[in-house]
Design a protein around this motif. Structure first.
Motif, short mmCIF file in Angstrom:
data_model
loop_
_atom_site.label_atom_id
_atom_site.label_comp_id
_atom_site.label_asym_id
_atom_site.label_seq_id
_atom_site.Cartn_x
_atom_site.Cartn_y
_atom_site.Cartn_z
N ASP A 69 0.81 -1.22 0.00
CA ASP A 69 0.00 0.00 0.00
C ASP A 69 0.85 1.27 0.00
O ASP A 69 0.30 2.38 0.03
CB ASP A 69 -0.92 0.01 1.23
CG ASP A 69 -1.93 -1.12 1.19
OD1 ASP A 69 -2.41 -1.44 0.08
OD2 ASP A 69 -2.25 -1.67 2.26
N CYS A 118 -5.20 0.77 -0.75
CA CYS A 118 -5.57 -0.25 0.23
C CYS A 118 -5.81 -1.55 -0.52
O CYS A 118 -6.89 -1.80 -1.07
CB CYS A 118 -6.82 0.19 1.00
SG CYS A 118 -7.27 -0.92 2.36
N PHE A 119 -4.77 -2.40 -0.58
CA PHE A 119 -4.78 -3.62 -1.38
C PHE A 119 -5.85 -4.60 -0.88
O PHE A 119 -5.82 -5.07 0.26
CB PHE A 119 -3.39 -4.27 -1.32
CG PHE A 119 -3.25 -5.48 -2.18
CD1 PHE A 119 -3.09 -5.35 -3.56
CD2 PHE A 119 -3.29 -6.75 -1.63
CE1 PHE A 119 -2.96 -6.48 -4.36
CE2 PHE A 119 -3.16 -7.88 -2.42
CZ PHE A 119 -3.00 -7.74 -3.80
N LYS A 120 -6.82 -4.87 -1.75
CA LYS A 120 -7.90 -5.83 -1.50
C LYS A 120 -8.64 -5.59 -0.19
O LYS A 120 -9.22 -6.51 0.39
CB LYS A 120 -7.34 -7.26 -1.52
CG LYS A 120 -6.84 -7.69 -2.89
CD LYS A 120 -6.40 -9.14 -2.89
CE LYS A 120 -5.94 -9.57 -4.28
NZ LYS A 120 -5.51 -10.99 -4.30
N ASP A 121 -8.62 -4.35 0.27
CA ASP A 121 -9.34 -3.98 1.51
C ASP A 121 -9.02 -4.91 2.66
O ASP A 121 -9.90 -5.35 3.42
CB ASP A 121 -10.86 -3.97 1.27
CG ASP A 121 -11.28 -2.83 0.37
OD1 ASP A 121 -10.57 -1.79 0.37
OD2 ASP A 121 -12.29 -2.95 -0.34
N LEU A 122 -7.73 -5.23 2.81
CA LEU A 122 -7.32 -6.12 3.89
C LEU A 122 -7.13 -5.33 5.18
O LEU A 122 -7.99 -4.57 5.58
CB LEU A 122 -6.06 -6.87 3.47
CG LEU A 122 -6.27 -7.81 2.25
CD1 LEU A 122 -4.96 -8.43 1.81
CD2 LEU A 122 -7.29 -8.90 2.60
N GLU A 136 1.88 -1.41 -6.35
CA GLU A 136 1.40 -2.48 -5.48
C GLU A 136 2.38 -3.65 -5.45
O GLU A 136 2.02 -4.82 -5.59
CB GLU A 136 0.00 -2.96 -5.91
CG GLU A 136 -1.07 -1.89 -5.78
CD GLU A 136 -2.46 -2.40 -6.12
OE1 GLU A 136 -2.55 -3.45 -6.82
OE2 GLU A 136 -3.45 -1.78 -5.70
#
Length: 335
Positions: free
Chosen positions: A282, A304-308, A287
């Motif tokens: 992030d 925000c990668f894949k909303d993790l 990415e």
């Protein structure tokens, strides 16, 4: 290859409470004050009006309109404020209490005078008896009221007995009460006194002019003596004022209130600097997860990668500094 890389960016959280303080010790010369400019303007007007009254062949009605309308315009252009009761209550002196009473009396008299002129715009409808009543009240000289006596008392107490100096000392000690620097307090005190004195002087000149127009006397000697005395008193007061202003502090300190109320008398800055945990993926627009901490010494959150994990904490909208790598598993409890 996993794109989730664990490292921690650690910073210290600092909370700040803002207090209001201004400190300045620069000294400046006292410029010409507004009240002095108004005084010079009136003395010039007074001179021109007396010259007009000395001209031969001018009708009584023309003289009345000239004096009446000129004074009404001057008064409305230059006098919008009143002397405030209790504004200088830190001057806990018997002499000041007497002067304040006299200044308020002049101010109330002036209010009536100003309101009368504004309510009677048409000079043709002004009653002679009403004007003479004003003149007699203003020029009254007995134990009950005397404008000349008040002027002399003002100089005696403020200049000769140096109440301006004492006011400077009092205001320096009472800065939390006045919420002004000592220099501001002295400036305000002088301006209010001088403006009220000018109100009285203006009414006296107006009264003598009206009595002259109505054939009640010449009054040339009284007018000249009053003008000379007024100018000399003013010069002495200004000389002392400049000395007091030169010595007076310009320090201004906003003291703590009796009760703190956030948003009213103080503000608190929070989360200015704080610790922040972020995945490397992030921290760059590509990415990726292939750099080390040295690469991210000054960066920002880019997504925000894949909303993790990033979706479960407030995103940092500022800059991120001093990356620290954590080579271990750990539990994170969001604040």
């Amino acid at each position: 290859m996993s794109t989730l890389c664990n490292f921690c960016i650690t910073l210290t959280v600092i909370g700040l409470i803002l207090t209001n303080a201004v400190f300045s010790e620069a000294r400046v010369e006292v410029p010409e004050l507004q009240v002095d400019a108004i005084r010079y303007e009136y003395i010039a007007l007074q001179k021109s009006l007396w010259l007009y009254l000395d001209k031969e062949g001018t009708s009584k009605n023309a003289e009345f309109r000239k004096v009446y309308d000129s004074h009404r315009k001057f008064v409305n252009d230059n006098f919008q404020s009143n002397f405030e009761v209790g504004r200088y209550d830190i001057l806990n002196h018997y002499e000041w209490s007497l002067l304040e009473r006299d200044l308020l009396q002049i101010d109330r008299m002036f209010d009536y005078y100003q309101n009368f002129m504004n309510e009677h715009n048409n000079t043709a409808e002004v009653n002679e008896r009403a004007i003479l009543d004003i003149c007699e009240t203003v020029l009254r000289n007995d134990n009950v009221f005397s404008m000349s006596r008040i002027f002399q008392e003002l100089e005696l107490v403020m200049v000769k007995q140096t109440l301006y100096y004492r006011a400077m000392l009092e205001s320096t000690d009472q800065i939390c009460h006045t919420q002004q620097s000592a220099q501001q307090f002295i400036y305000s005190l002088y301006s209010d006194i001088a403006l009220t004195e000018l109100k009285g002087y203006t009414m006296m000149q107006f009264s003598w002019m009206m009595l002259r127009i109505y054939g009640k006397g010449n009054f040339s000697q009284e007018v000249e003596l009053m003008r000379m005395d007024y100018v000399k008193r003013t010069e002495r007061a200004l000389k002392l004022l400049r000395e007091v202003m030169r010595r007076a502090d310009r320090i201004l300190w906003r003291c703590d209130p009796g009760k703190f109320e956030q948003g009213k008398n103080y503000d608190e800055v929070t989360r200015l600097l704080q610790g922040y945990i972020e995945n490397e993926v992030d921290l760059n627009k590509e990415e990726t997860c292939r750099e080390d901490c040295a690469f991210y010494q000054s960066t920002r959150s880019e997504g925000c990668f894949k909303d993790l994990y990033c979706a479960r904490q407030p995103r940092c909208s500022g800059k991120l500094y001093h990356c620290t790598y954590v080579d271990a598993d750990m539990w994170v409890c969001p604040a």
